[in-house]
Motif scaffolding. Structure first.
Motif: not given
Length: 436
Positions: A175-194
């Motif tokens: 579902g899209h609610a879970m998709g939103d969670k994954i996107l937000l987490q992916f964005a946080e991981i990207l922030r952490a790596v730069v």
């Protein structure tokens, strides 16, 4: 609490304004324009309330000096005992947000200041909406591309095109609610790596872009990509359970700046080509654009000596496991190996693997084939060659392998395949023969 710098050379007026505003705000005071510049530098207030007419640096001049030095729009409000309308007009022309005459009532001053802060917050909110991606809080497509284009013209580093692999499956299955969670987490991981000096944005959907300043070694980016792939999978299993079978990960195409140019459109295209190559070779990894291998193709290379020619032809970053090729390149290599066999009796074997979907499958056939491709790449020798011939078939060349020894190789592959989640949902079959 908002901070206000109050500037007036008249002590009584300064104390009165401070007394009124300190009931609702954090206040600092200066009795001249010169002192105000020093106080502003130290305190960084949210608003300057300044008298217009002061000896030395006037209120007008103070505003111009601060705006010029800090290269930003600083909220200013002027106060004066003048009744001349021209003074008020000039104040607004200089960029003041409001104007109040002395003596003033406490409630009027407080309301005027509150109105200014409301206006400033609304303007900042609009600016943020214009430049930020509302889902992830990263820069949006237009603002990230603009910022990175400026960096490409002036700064060395690495431009990265980043795709979140298999993200569509999250929406389809969970579902899209879970998709939103994954996107937000992916964005946080990207922030952490730069780093704070780096720039990162979302182009849309599952596509992201980044620019890492002053990075000149591939190993630095390789570590970042390993970090991203490790933690997005961990986060996904935390959200969706350990039995989650979606092969989430990141594919990254990179280009060195200014080695490959300084024009953003050109660099974007090169990084995108490198990203496409990663997608074709199993995903969840990275590739740097190499002009000699990806853009020049069969074009003539510059005249070189043998040593430099070998450097150009050599594989610069040799990954572990089998050599994965797009089908057309695989076919060319196969034809060459057949010629080699005919002339030098170099033996080799060919295996065709087919994956068939079962009624219990919860992931698409192509995703299962992705997982099987990873199994092949990690199970075979670096001298073995792999390609995907269709959405559910993989072909393997085993150079210098006699037919009786193929069974050993296939058993190893099946053992690894049976460790994957997809193996219980898909049937794997194979055919083998000598190259001919």
């Amino acid at each position: 609490m908002k901070k206000i710098l109050i500037v007036d050379d008249e002590r009584t007026a300064l104390m009165m304004a401070n007394h009124i505003l300190s009931t609702a705000y954090d206040t600092v005071c200066a009795s001249s324009g010169e002192e105000a510049i020093q106080v502003f530098k130290k305190e960084q207030p949210d608003l300057v309330l300044s008298d217009l007419r002061m000896p030395g640096i006037s209120g007008y001049e103070l505003e111009k000096r601060l705006q010029s030095e800090y290269d930003e729009k600083i909220p200013f409000m002027f106060m004066t005992a003048d009744t001349d309308a021209a003074s008020e007009s000039k104040g607004f022309e200089n960029g003041a947000l409001d104007f109040i005459r002395k003596p003033f009532r406490a409630d009027v001053l407080l309301q005027r200041v509150a109105n200014i802060f409301k206006t400033v917050d609304e303007i900042q909110g609009l600016k943020k909406a214009v430049v930020m991606d509302p889902m992830t809080g990263l820069l949006n497509k237009a603002s990230s591309e603009s910022a990175i284009a400026d960096l490409c013209r002036t700064t060395q580093g690495v431009l990265m095109m980043i795709d979140l692999d298999s993200f569509k499956l999250v929406n389809d299955i969970y579902g899209h609610a879970m998709g939103d969670k994954i996107l937000l987490q992916f964005a946080e991981i990207l922030r952490a790596v730069v780093r704070p000096i780096d720039t990162i944005g979302r182009l849309g959907g599952d596509e992201f872009i980044a620019f890492c300043q002053n990075v000149q070694e591939e190993i630095v980016i390789e570590k970042k990509v390993r970090f991203i792939n490790k933690y997005i999978l961990e986060a996904a299993k935390e959200f969706m359970g350990d039995d989650m079978t979606i092969p989430l990960g990141a594919s990254v195409g990179c280009v060195f700046v200014p080695d490959e140019g300084t024009d953003f459109a050109t660099l974007y295209n090169k990084a995108d080509k490198a990203l496409y190559s990663v997608k074709q070779h199993g995903k969840h990894g990275l590739q740097f654009f190499k002009e000699d291998s990806q853009e020049k193709g069969s074009q003539e290379i510059p005249e070189t000596d043998l040593t430099n020619t070998v450097k150009i032809l050599s594989e610069r970053s040799k990954p572990k496991g089998a050599f994965v090729l797009p089908f057309e390149q695989f076919r060319t290599l196969y034809q060459f190996l057949i010629r080699l066999k005919e002339n030098y009796q170099k033996n080799g074997s060919l295996i065709l693997f087919s994956i068939k979907e079962s009624e219990h499958a919860v992931i698409p056939l192509e995703e299962a084939t992705d997982q099987f491709q990873e199994v092949l790449q990690n199970s075979l020798r670096q001298s073995d060659i792999v390609t995907r011939s269709s959405k559910n078939q993989m072909i393997v060349i085993l150079p210098e392998t006699e037919l009786p020894n193929i069974r050993i190789v296939i058993d190893r592959i099946l053992e690894k395949w049976n460790e994957t989640d997809a193996s219980v949902m898909f049937e794997l079959s194979y055919e083998s023969d000598v190259m001919q």
